[in-house]
Scaffold this motif. Structure first.
Motif, PDB file in Angstrom:
ATOM      1  N   PHE A 127     100.794 110.508  27.202  1.00 61.22           N
ATOM      2  CA  PHE A 127      99.850 111.491  26.666  1.00 61.22           C
ATOM      3  C   PHE A 127      98.645 111.601  27.599  1.00 61.22           C
ATOM      4  CE2 PHE A 127     102.042 110.027  22.772  1.00 61.22           C
ATOM      5  CZ  PHE A 127     102.396 111.254  22.231  1.00 61.22           C
ATOM      6  N   ASN A 130      93.655 114.405  26.066  1.00 60.84           N
ATOM      7  CA  ASN A 130      93.543 115.213  24.844  1.00 60.84           C
ATOM      8  C   ASN A 130      94.681 114.954  23.855  1.00 60.84           C
ATOM      9  OD1 ASN A 130      91.267 116.605  25.885  1.00 60.84           O
ATOM     10  ND2 ASN A 130      92.634 117.814  27.173  1.00 60.84           N
ATOM     11  N   GLY A 131      95.494 113.949  24.152  1.00 60.80           N
ATOM     12  CA  GLY A 131      96.587 113.621  23.239  1.00 60.80           C
ATOM     13  C   GLY A 131      97.790 114.534  23.378  1.00 60.80           C
ATOM     14  N   LYS A 132      97.871 115.259  24.512  1.00 57.26           N
ATOM     15  CA  LYS A 132      99.025 116.149  24.726  1.00 57.26           C
ATOM     16  C   LYS A 132     100.018 115.459  25.655  1.00 57.26           C
ATOM     17  CE  LYS A 132     100.242 120.957  25.913  1.00 57.26           C
ATOM     18  NZ  LYS A 132     101.630 120.549  25.895  1.00 57.26           N
TER      19      LYS A 132
END
Length: 317
Positions: A127, A130-132
């Motif tokens: 990830f 930004n947690g993407k």
């Protein structure tokens, strides 16, 4: 001890139609679960690098080999190539980590875990800030060619895929010199996969059902989500057959010709799940269970959404 039926694969080898799943089996629990399963009569263990517990599975196998309960050739072991190892030069590296952790010289079956590739050479779940999820754009067709090399080198006897849709299977079949023997997919009455199963069979590919009990312990389940095992219609069938709801769900897959791999770490449940070889469901009751289908997918790989190879975004099945 119950005789587990075996299903012939397109390369002439056979797979036990029933096995133990190890997804979500926590460290400290899975070794005992595998030992118990082998003692009960399970001869098919489904693993994956991404589950993070293959060393414990290996310890259980080693113990049972040493006790003389089983020999290597008695047990069918599956594992899976993780999304960060799709690049062709990394495929052999990943299976060798798995073989080392399991303490085995070869696997019976090695699957591409998902058609979606993640960024290589770092975390298993890469990830960004930004947690993407960070993707890689390796094409699974190129990954497949590297999978074929593993068979030639004797590192696995068979290869297949997991979570692939019809179009993705067609792309693999168009280039394969070694055909996939299995497509392992989520499958239960809320997502009965009839069309995909029929397509796979038409191409000589066997289907394995994961989460056959509706994955009640999936980490992302929300309060109020429907629970398959609590379905009153299912419970009525269980009463009719004098079996548990779980036993009805497992027999449903076997009676449809689908391999199934329920996960449990509880000895009594591992035992109960195995007590399904003394009855069959009627054709009418299998058809009735099929009517529960509501496209109720419980494992949607949300982290992979937006990847061009995500299997569930566009295609019908």
């Amino acid at each position: 001890m119950a005789k587990v039926p075996r299903i012939k694969l397109n390369n002439g080898l056979e797979i036990p139609a029933f096995g133990l799943g190890t997804w979500k089996s926590k460290p400290g629990e899975v070794e005992e679960a595998v030992k118990n399963a082998i003692d009960i009569g399970y001869r098919h263990i489904d693993c994956a690098y991404a589950y993070g517990n293959e060393k414990e599975v290996g310890a259980a196998l080693k113990a049972k080999f040493a006790e003389g309960v089983i020999k290597r050739e008695d047990v069918f072991v599956t594992s899976k190539l993780w999304n960060t190892y799709h690049r062709p030069d990394l495929v052999e590296k990943n299976i060798r980590i798995t073989l080392n952790d399991l303490g085995l010289d070869y696997l019976n079956l090695y699957l591409i875990h998902w058609p979606v590739a993640y960024k290589e050479d770092g975390e298993n779940f890469p990830f960004d800030a930004n947690g993407k999820m960070q993707f890689s754009h390796v094409d699974y067709v190129d990954t497949w060619k590297a999978m074929e090399e593993l068979v030639k080198k004797g590192l696995t006897k068979s290869i297949g895929v997991s979570n692939f849709n019809k179009k993705q299977l067609e792309r693999i079949l168009s280039v394969a010199t070694i055909k996939p023997v299995i497509n392992q997919v989520e499958c239960h009455p809320y997502l009965n996969q009839r069309k995909l199963i029929d397509f796979c069979w038409s191409k000589g590919i066997v289907v394995t059902a994961y989460s056959p009990l509706g994955s009640p312990d999936r980490p992302w389940a929300k309060p109020g989500d429907p629970q398959l095992m609590d379905d009153p219609k299912l419970q009525q069938l269980a009463t009719k057959y004098k079996k548990s709801p779980a036993q009805i769900l497992l027999r449903y897959q076997l009676d449809r010709g689908v391999v199934t791999i329920p996960k449990s770490v509880t000895k009594s449940r591992i035992q109960q799940n195995f007590e399904i070889f003394d009855f069959n469901l009627s054709k009418e009751d299998i058809a009735y269970l099929d009517t529960f289908d509501c496209n109720g997918r419980l494992c949607p790989l949300t982290a992979g959404l937006g990847h061009p190879h995500h299997p569930f975004e566009k295609d019908e099945y």
